[in-house]
Scaffold this active site. Structure first.
Site, short mmCIF file in Angstrom:
data_model
loop_
_atom_site.label_atom_id
_atom_site.label_comp_id
_atom_site.label_asym_id
_atom_site.label_seq_id
_atom_site.Cartn_x
_atom_site.Cartn_y
_atom_site.Cartn_z
N LYS A 225 -11.58 -10.24 -13.20
CA LYS A 225 -10.79 -11.29 -13.86
C LYS A 225 -9.98 -12.08 -12.83
O LYS A 225 -9.97 -13.31 -12.84
CB LYS A 225 -9.85 -10.67 -14.92
CG LYS A 225 -10.59 -9.89 -16.00
CD LYS A 225 -9.64 -9.33 -17.05
CE LYS A 225 -8.72 -8.25 -16.55
NZ LYS A 225 -9.39 -6.99 -16.16
N ARG B 151 -3.91 -7.78 -24.81
CA ARG B 151 -4.63 -6.56 -24.52
C ARG B 151 -4.82 -5.69 -25.76
O ARG B 151 -5.45 -4.64 -25.69
CB ARG B 151 -3.82 -5.75 -23.51
CG ARG B 151 -4.26 -5.98 -22.07
CD ARG B 151 -4.42 -4.72 -21.45
NE ARG B 151 -4.69 -4.44 -20.10
CZ ARG B 151 -4.60 -5.15 -19.01
NH1 ARG B 151 -4.25 -6.38 -19.02
NH2 ARG B 151 -4.90 -4.63 -17.87
N ARG C 190 -10.08 -2.16 -3.06
CA ARG C 190 -9.27 -3.35 -3.34
C ARG C 190 -7.90 -3.28 -2.68
O ARG C 190 -7.22 -2.26 -2.71
CB ARG C 190 -9.08 -3.51 -4.85
CG ARG C 190 -8.11 -4.63 -5.18
CD ARG C 190 -8.12 -5.03 -6.60
NE ARG C 190 -7.73 -3.96 -7.49
CZ ARG C 190 -7.76 -4.07 -8.80
NH1 ARG C 190 -8.21 -5.19 -9.36
NH2 ARG C 190 -7.40 -3.07 -9.55
N ARG D 271 -2.98 -0.99 -4.84
CA ARG D 271 -2.19 -0.87 -6.06
C ARG D 271 -1.99 0.60 -6.43
O ARG D 271 -2.92 1.39 -6.35
CB ARG D 271 -2.90 -1.60 -7.22
CG ARG D 271 -2.60 -3.07 -7.23
CD ARG D 271 -3.41 -3.86 -8.21
NE ARG D 271 -3.62 -3.26 -9.52
CZ ARG D 271 -4.28 -3.88 -10.49
NH1 ARG D 271 -4.76 -5.11 -10.32
NH2 ARG D 271 -4.47 -3.29 -11.65
N ARG E 72 -6.91 3.49 -17.62
CA ARG E 72 -7.02 2.05 -17.87
C ARG E 72 -8.33 1.73 -18.60
O ARG E 72 -8.36 0.91 -19.52
CB ARG E 72 -6.95 1.28 -16.54
CG ARG E 72 -5.54 1.19 -16.00
CD ARG E 72 -5.50 0.96 -14.51
NE ARG E 72 -6.17 -0.24 -14.07
CZ ARG E 72 -6.58 -0.47 -12.82
NH1 ARG E 72 -6.38 0.45 -11.89
NH2 ARG E 72 -7.15 -1.59 -12.50
P1 AP5 Z 1 -10.49 -8.00 -9.61
O1 AP5 Z 1 -10.79 -9.45 -9.58
O2 AP5 Z 1 -9.23 -7.51 -8.98
O3 AP5 Z 1 -10.64 -7.40 -11.10
P2 AP5 Z 1 -9.72 -7.49 -12.37
O4 AP5 Z 1 -10.66 -7.64 -13.53
O5 AP5 Z 1 -8.64 -8.51 -12.18
O6 AP5 Z 1 -9.17 -6.02 -12.39
P3 AP5 Z 1 -7.72 -5.46 -12.62
O7 AP5 Z 1 -7.76 -4.05 -12.10
O8 AP5 Z 1 -6.69 -6.38 -12.09
O9 AP5 Z 1 -7.64 -5.43 -14.17
P4 AP5 Z 1 -6.71 -4.59 -15.03
O10 AP5 Z 1 -6.99 -5.23 -16.33
O11 AP5 Z 1 -6.90 -3.13 -14.94
O12 AP5 Z 1 -5.28 -4.80 -14.33
P5 AP5 Z 1 -4.06 -5.76 -14.62
O13 AP5 Z 1 -3.49 -6.16 -13.33
O14 AP5 Z 1 -4.41 -6.78 -15.63
O15 AP5 Z 1 -11.76 -7.31 -8.93
C1 AP5 Z 1 -11.77 -5.92 -8.71
C2 AP5 Z 1 -12.26 -5.64 -7.29
O16 AP5 Z 1 -13.61 -6.01 -7.21
C3 AP5 Z 1 -11.54 -6.41 -6.20
O17 AP5 Z 1 -11.40 -5.58 -5.08
C4 AP5 Z 1 -12.50 -7.55 -5.90
O18 AP5 Z 1 -12.37 -8.05 -4.58
C5 AP5 Z 1 -13.81 -6.86 -6.11
N1 AP5 Z 1 -14.91 -7.74 -6.44
C6 AP5 Z 1 -14.85 -8.80 -7.25
N2 AP5 Z 1 -16.07 -9.36 -7.31
C7 AP5 Z 1 -16.88 -8.59 -6.51
C8 AP5 Z 1 -18.25 -8.65 -6.15
N3 AP5 Z 1 -19.03 -9.62 -6.57
N4 AP5 Z 1 -18.75 -7.69 -5.37
C9 AP5 Z 1 -17.95 -6.71 -4.87
N5 AP5 Z 1 -16.65 -6.62 -5.15
C10 AP5 Z 1 -16.12 -7.55 -5.97
O19 AP5 Z 1 -3.05 -4.75 -15.34
C11 AP5 Z 1 -2.45 -3.69 -14.62
C12 AP5 Z 1 -1.51 -2.89 -15.52
O20 AP5 Z 1 -0.45 -3.74 -16.00
C13 AP5 Z 1 -2.12 -2.33 -16.81
O21 AP5 Z 1 -2.79 -1.12 -16.58
C14 AP5 Z 1 -0.88 -2.18 -17.68
O22 AP5 Z 1 -0.12 -1.06 -17.29
C15 AP5 Z 1 -0.09 -3.42 -17.36
N6 AP5 Z 1 -0.43 -4.56 -18.22
C16 AP5 Z 1 -1.03 -5.72 -17.83
N7 AP5 Z 1 -1.18 -6.55 -18.88
C17 AP5 Z 1 -0.67 -5.91 -19.96
C18 AP5 Z 1 -0.56 -6.22 -21.33
N8 AP5 Z 1 -1.02 -7.40 -21.81
N9 AP5 Z 1 0.01 -5.32 -22.18
C19 AP5 Z 1 0.48 -4.16 -21.71
N10 AP5 Z 1 0.41 -3.76 -20.41
C20 AP5 Z 1 -0.18 -4.64 -19.54
MG MG Z 2 -6.57 -8.42 -11.96
#
Ligand code: AP5
Ligand code: MG
Length: 229
Positions: A27, A101, A140, A173, A184
């Site tokens: 994302k 979410r 990452r 992270r 997650r």
């Molecule tokens: P990346 O682009 O970082 O993936 P992402 O989908 O953004 O993954 P996240 O881990 O950020 O999602 P998440 O939903 O768990 O975390 P969030 O920060 O929202 O890509 C992943 C990796 O792959 C990277 O290393 C990238 O370089 C690599 N990659 C990409 N494309 C590639 C390719 N083609 N080939 C190889 N590698 C590749 O949330 C974190 C925490 O915050 C949650 O767990 C929760 O505690 C809290 N939180 C956030 N939002 C809410 C909410 N709405 N309500 C309640 N709690 C919340």
């Molecule tokens: Mg992200």
């Protein structure tokens, strides 16, 4: 090469978009590629939380333990942070990553947007196989103040360990460990995946599948090219 950034939507209706997908689906990566081509402001709920944790704001202190464990923070906390972001945003074209979410958050967002008669007009789901994303997380690194994402093999920083733009240190992270990642994923399946049906029924869902962001991005770009001049 500097990409030409498309600034205006074709029909004059601003883009109000969500990007959904499992943790590690890409994302954040897709959001930053979208920003290279279209004048869209992206808001990542995870980045907002990580910035608050870094600055130790009251919201950050409240969120810190849940985020590290891979659990969702309370709905009222994240809804109020996102409301604040949407109210202060300077751009009519925006994209939310990581919010909503669960159903309660989706309904809260609908209420927020209803108040200004600006409903969502695109919800994009990134469909990436689970065995692919598990491997990515370990590699990452992020620049917390900006949310820039790196991957040691896929898109490494120019200088190991530091952000390309600011030269500040990169971090792993605290929730990118096997236990938190498992949590997650469980939460994603239990709480977030049902939103696909919610947005399908609303007629705004588009799904893109692929093993890598390089396969998905061209599809996403074509989807947005149809909306921007
Ligand atoms: P990346 O682009 O970082 O993936 P992402 O989908 O953004 O993954 P996240 O881990 O950020 O999602 P998440 O939903 O768990 O975390 P969030 O920060 O929202 O890509 C992943 C990796 O792959 C990277 O290393 C990238 O370089 C690599 N990659 C990409 N494309 C590639 C390719 N083609 N080939 C190889 N590698 C590749 O949330 C974190 C925490 O915050 C949650 O767990 C929760 O505690 C809290 N939180 C956030 N939002 C809410 C909410 N709405 N309500 C309640 N709690 C919340
Ligand atoms: Mg992200």
């Amino acid at each position: 090469m500097v990409a030409l950034i498309k600034r205006f939507t074709r029909n004059g209706v601003p883009l109000r978009m969500l990007i959904l997908g499992a943790p590690g689906a890409g994302k954040g990566t897709q959001s930053s590629r979208i920003r290279n081509h279209f004048a869209v402001t992206t808001i990542s709920s995870g980045d907002v939380l990580r910035r608050n944790i870094l600055e130790q704001t009251p919201a950050g202190q409240q969120a810190q333990v849940s985020v590290a464990r891979g659990e969702l923070v309370p709905d009222n906390l994240i809804v109020s942070l996102i409301r604040n972001e949407l109210e202060t945003i300077q751009n009519n074209n925006w994209l939310l990553d990581g919010f909503p979410r669960n159903l309660a958050q989706a309904q809260a967002l609908d209420q927020m947007l209803l108040a200004t008669d600006q409903p969502l007009n695109a919800v994009v789901n990134l469909n990436v196989p689970e065995h692919v994303i598990l491997n990515r997380i370990i590699e990452r690194y992020v620049h917390v103040p900006s949310g820039r994402v790196y991957n040691l093999t896929y898109n490494p920083p120019k200088v190991p360990g530091v952000d390309d733009i600011t030269g500040e240190p990169l971090e792993h992270r605290p929730d990118d460990n096997p236990e938190s990642f498992k949590r997650r994923l469980q939460q994603y399946h239990a709480l977030t995946e049902p939103l696909l049906e919610y947005y399908r029924k609303a007629g705004v869902l588009a799904s893109f599948a692929g093993d890598t962001s390089d396969i998905i991005f061209p599809q996403l770009k074509e989807f947005l090219d149809e909306r921007f001049d």
